[in-house]
Design a protein around this motif. Structure first.
Motif, PDB file in Angstrom:
ATOM      1  N   ILE A 122       0.860  -1.182   0.000  1.00 50.09           N
ATOM      2  CA  ILE A 122       0.000   0.000   0.000  1.00 50.09           C
ATOM      3  C   ILE A 122       0.897   1.232   0.000  1.00 50.09           C
ATOM      4  O   ILE A 122       1.501   1.574   1.008  1.00 50.09           O
ATOM      5  CB  ILE A 122      -0.939  -0.001   1.220  1.00 50.09           C
ATOM      6  CG1 ILE A 122      -1.812  -1.257   1.201  1.00 50.09           C
ATOM      7  CG2 ILE A 122      -1.803   1.250   1.222  1.00 50.09           C
ATOM      8  CD1 ILE A 122      -2.679  -1.402  -0.033  1.00 50.09           C
ATOM      9  N   SER A 123       1.007   1.878  -1.143  1.00 51.75           N
ATOM     10  CA  SER A 123       1.913   3.015  -1.272  1.00 51.75           C
ATOM     11  C   SER A 123       1.235   4.321  -0.875  1.00 51.75           C
ATOM     12  O   SER A 123       1.691   5.019   0.033  1.00 51.75           O
ATOM     13  CB  SER A 123       2.448   3.102  -2.703  1.00 51.75           C
ATOM     14  OG  SER A 123       1.395   3.035  -3.652  1.00 51.75           O
ATOM     15  N   GLY A 294       3.933  -1.496  -4.514  1.00 53.39           N
ATOM     16  CA  GLY A 294       3.430  -0.127  -4.478  1.00 53.39           C
ATOM     17  C   GLY A 294       3.052   0.441  -5.829  1.00 53.39           C
ATOM     18  O   GLY A 294       2.381   1.473  -5.906  1.00 53.39           O
ATOM     19  N   ASN A 297      -0.665   0.163  -5.584  1.00 49.12           N
ATOM     20  CA  ASN A 297      -1.322   0.476  -4.307  1.00 49.12           C
ATOM     21  C   ASN A 297      -2.264  -0.634  -3.846  1.00 49.12           C
ATOM     22  O   ASN A 297      -3.333  -0.384  -3.302  1.00 49.12           O
ATOM     23  CB  ASN A 297      -2.094   1.801  -4.422  1.00 49.12           C
ATOM     24  CG  ASN A 297      -2.489   2.363  -3.078  1.00 49.12           C
ATOM     25  OD1 ASN A 297      -1.681   2.420  -2.154  1.00 49.12           O
ATOM     26  ND2 ASN A 297      -3.735   2.780  -2.943  1.00 49.12           N
ATOM     27  N   VAL A 335      -1.754   6.258  -9.479  1.00 50.32           N
ATOM     28  CA  VAL A 335      -0.810   6.154  -8.368  1.00 50.32           C
ATOM     29  C   VAL A 335       0.392   7.065  -8.608  1.00 50.32           C
ATOM     30  O   VAL A 335       0.827   7.799  -7.711  1.00 50.32           O
ATOM     31  CB  VAL A 335      -0.365   4.689  -8.156  1.00 50.32           C
ATOM     32  CG1 VAL A 335       0.821   4.613  -7.194  1.00 50.32           C
ATOM     33  CG2 VAL A 335      -1.515   3.849  -7.618  1.00 50.32           C
ATOM     34  N   PRO A 427       2.033   3.015   4.746  1.00 49.74           N
ATOM     35  CA  PRO A 427       1.640   3.805   3.577  1.00 49.74           C
ATOM     36  C   PRO A 427       2.276   5.187   3.644  1.00 49.74           C
ATOM     37  O   PRO A 427       2.515   5.730   4.734  1.00 49.74           O
ATOM     38  CB  PRO A 427       0.112   3.880   3.703  1.00 49.74           C
ATOM     39  CG  PRO A 427      -0.271   2.707   4.543  1.00 49.74           C
ATOM     40  CD  PRO A 427       0.866   2.520   5.498  1.00 49.74           C
TER      41      PRO A 427
END
Length: 457
Positions: A122-123, A294, A297, A335, A427
């Motif tokens: 989870i970026s 990432g 995400n 993202v 995150p």
């Protein structure tokens, strides 16, 4: 304050992505949701009223009521229908129901600060409102066709991604995961070099994917003709390379006809703060780069980027049914835009420095904290019996500290040869307040450990 500033930077992005019509309404709803998230009241946390736990940062988001399978039914299905290799965390596995940005909720509505980010996946945040709105819109228009047909999103995304890498790294392959990316990278390396062996690091992801690996010492590099893979930080306990190591390694590799593959699955996309890619922090340029986690995400995506010369060496065509489908590419593009618009790389550097400084205080306070290391929002805290021997703290004692953190609402990862290192990879949307809470929780968990140890003597 940083959350409010970050929020303000998203408004232009939302308008550019969605306009002022129905899409704009979706964006406005997402923006209001995010504003609520950043300034709300405390929701239910796992803190027990009998204990003085650190106070969890505010969050007004209220989770939906869970109405799915019971915990017992889920555990029965796992026993009967899952492979025994499917690992879960904690003595009583956590049953997660909902997520938002840096927060997770279990089926009982208890809130947790996610400082492991779905194993560094989870970026920009769980269910990030901008990414979610874009994905929902694309899902209603076109999800998948495979790449036998053209669609604009894959071309837009590949151009965006390739622009983030130095020349001549400009040929992009899209896949579904880091394992697929590393497997394809090895195919490319073997096709180009005609060497079939690899050098990798013990306990790195490529070792799990390929099933074997050779220790990457300079002496081995000098004596063999390998197509090496070098992992940066990660599963082996967030260990940083000595200064100059990768530069020397890459030179030796190329002198002997090999190629240098940089695995950016965990370190890429600005997480390290000072640079967008991990290899840039060492002043080297790889021949092949792999990435995943990432990149989407949480959406299953991966990519390999290499040079035209290496790409041309493949004697057969590559095809991936799902890699680069329209939904994946829209999410991937968004993202990248969120990372840029929110200044997340800079935030990782600033917040990472604060995190390392606060964790360093624990190293001074507790004899079992052997090392605090890392860069940006990729940090490891190594637990030892004592600072003199540096022997790993026994697994039972590590697990007790880890479980205490979970009970106080903090989720951490573990890594290293003996799983003696707490992995911290939240995150990139976290705040300084979140960091202070996390460090306070770890401190209380370690105090509990000291008390248990003294009572056992």
């Amino acid at each position: 304050m940083r959350s409010v500033q970050y929020l303000g930077t998203m408004a232009p992005l939302l308008r550019s992505l969605f306009g002022t019509g129905v899409k704009g309404q979706i964006a406005a709803i997402s923006l209001r949701t995010w504003r609520t998230f950043t300034t709300g009241l405390r929701s239910t946390s796992p803190a027990s009223p009998e204990r003085d736990f650190p106070r969890m940062p505010h969050c007004e988001i209220q989770p939906e009521k869970y109405q799915g399978l019971s915990y017992d039914a889920i555990m029965r299905i796992r026993r009967e229908n899952f492979s025994h290799f499917e690992m879960t965390y904690y003595s009583k596995p956590l049953l997660v129901h909902q997520g938002h940005m840096q927060w997770l909720w279990d089926v009982e509505g208890r809130r947790y600060l996610d400082f492991f980010g779905g194993i560094v996946t989870i970026s920009v945040g769980h269910c990030h409102p901008v990414v979610t709105a874009v994905a929902q819109e694309q899902l209603g228009r076109l999800c998948h066709t495979t790449n036998i047909y053209l669609h604009p999103h894959i071309h837009q995304y590949i151009k965006q991604l390739s622009n983030l890498l130095p020349e001549p790294l400009k040929v992009v392959y899209l896949v579904n995961s880091g394992s697929e990316a590393n497997d394809l990278a090895l195919q490319l390396a073997r096709s180009y070099t005609h060497n079939h062996h690899i050098i990798t690091l013990r306990l790195c992801v490529q070792m799990f994917s390929e099933g074997y690996g050779v220790g990457a010492s300079v002496e081995i590099l000098q004596s063999k003709h390998y197509a090496p893979v070098t992992a940066q930080l990660g599963v082996n306990g967030t260990v940083q390379y000595p200064k100059g190591f990768l530069k020397e390694v890459s030179e030796i590799i190329r002198e002997r006809g090999g190629v240098y593959i940089s695995d950016e699955v965990q370190t890429g996309f600005g997480r390290l703060g000072s640079h967008y890619w991990g290899f840039q922090t060492h002043g080297v340029k790889p021949d092949i780069v792999t990435m995943a986690k990432g990149i989407g995400n949480g959406f299953p995506m991966g990519a390999v980027v290499t040079t035209p010369e290496i790409a041309a060496s493949m004697s057969h065509a590559t095809f991936n049914t799902f890699g680069g489908n329209s939904l994946a590419c829209v999410i991937g593009s968004t993202v990248l835009e969120v990372i840029e618009a929110g200044g997340l790389m800079g935030r990782c550097e600033a917040l990472g420095n604060h995190l390392l400084l606060e964790l360093a205080k624990l190293r001074q306070e507790f004899p079992m904290v052997g090392d605090v290391r890392g860069k940006g929002l990729m940090v490891g805290v190594e637990m030892v019996k004592d600072k003199e021997s540096q022997d790993p703290l026994p697994a039972k004692e590590i697990d007790e500290i880890w479980e205490d953190c979970r009970e106080m609402g903090l989720l951490l990862g573990k890594g290293g040869m003996y799983e003696q290192t707490f992995r911290i990879t939240p995150p990139m949307c976290i705040t300084e307040e979140d960091i202070d809470f996390a460090v306070d929780v770890i401190r209380v968990a370690m105090q509990n450990h000291v008390e248990r140890r003294s009572k056992a003597l």
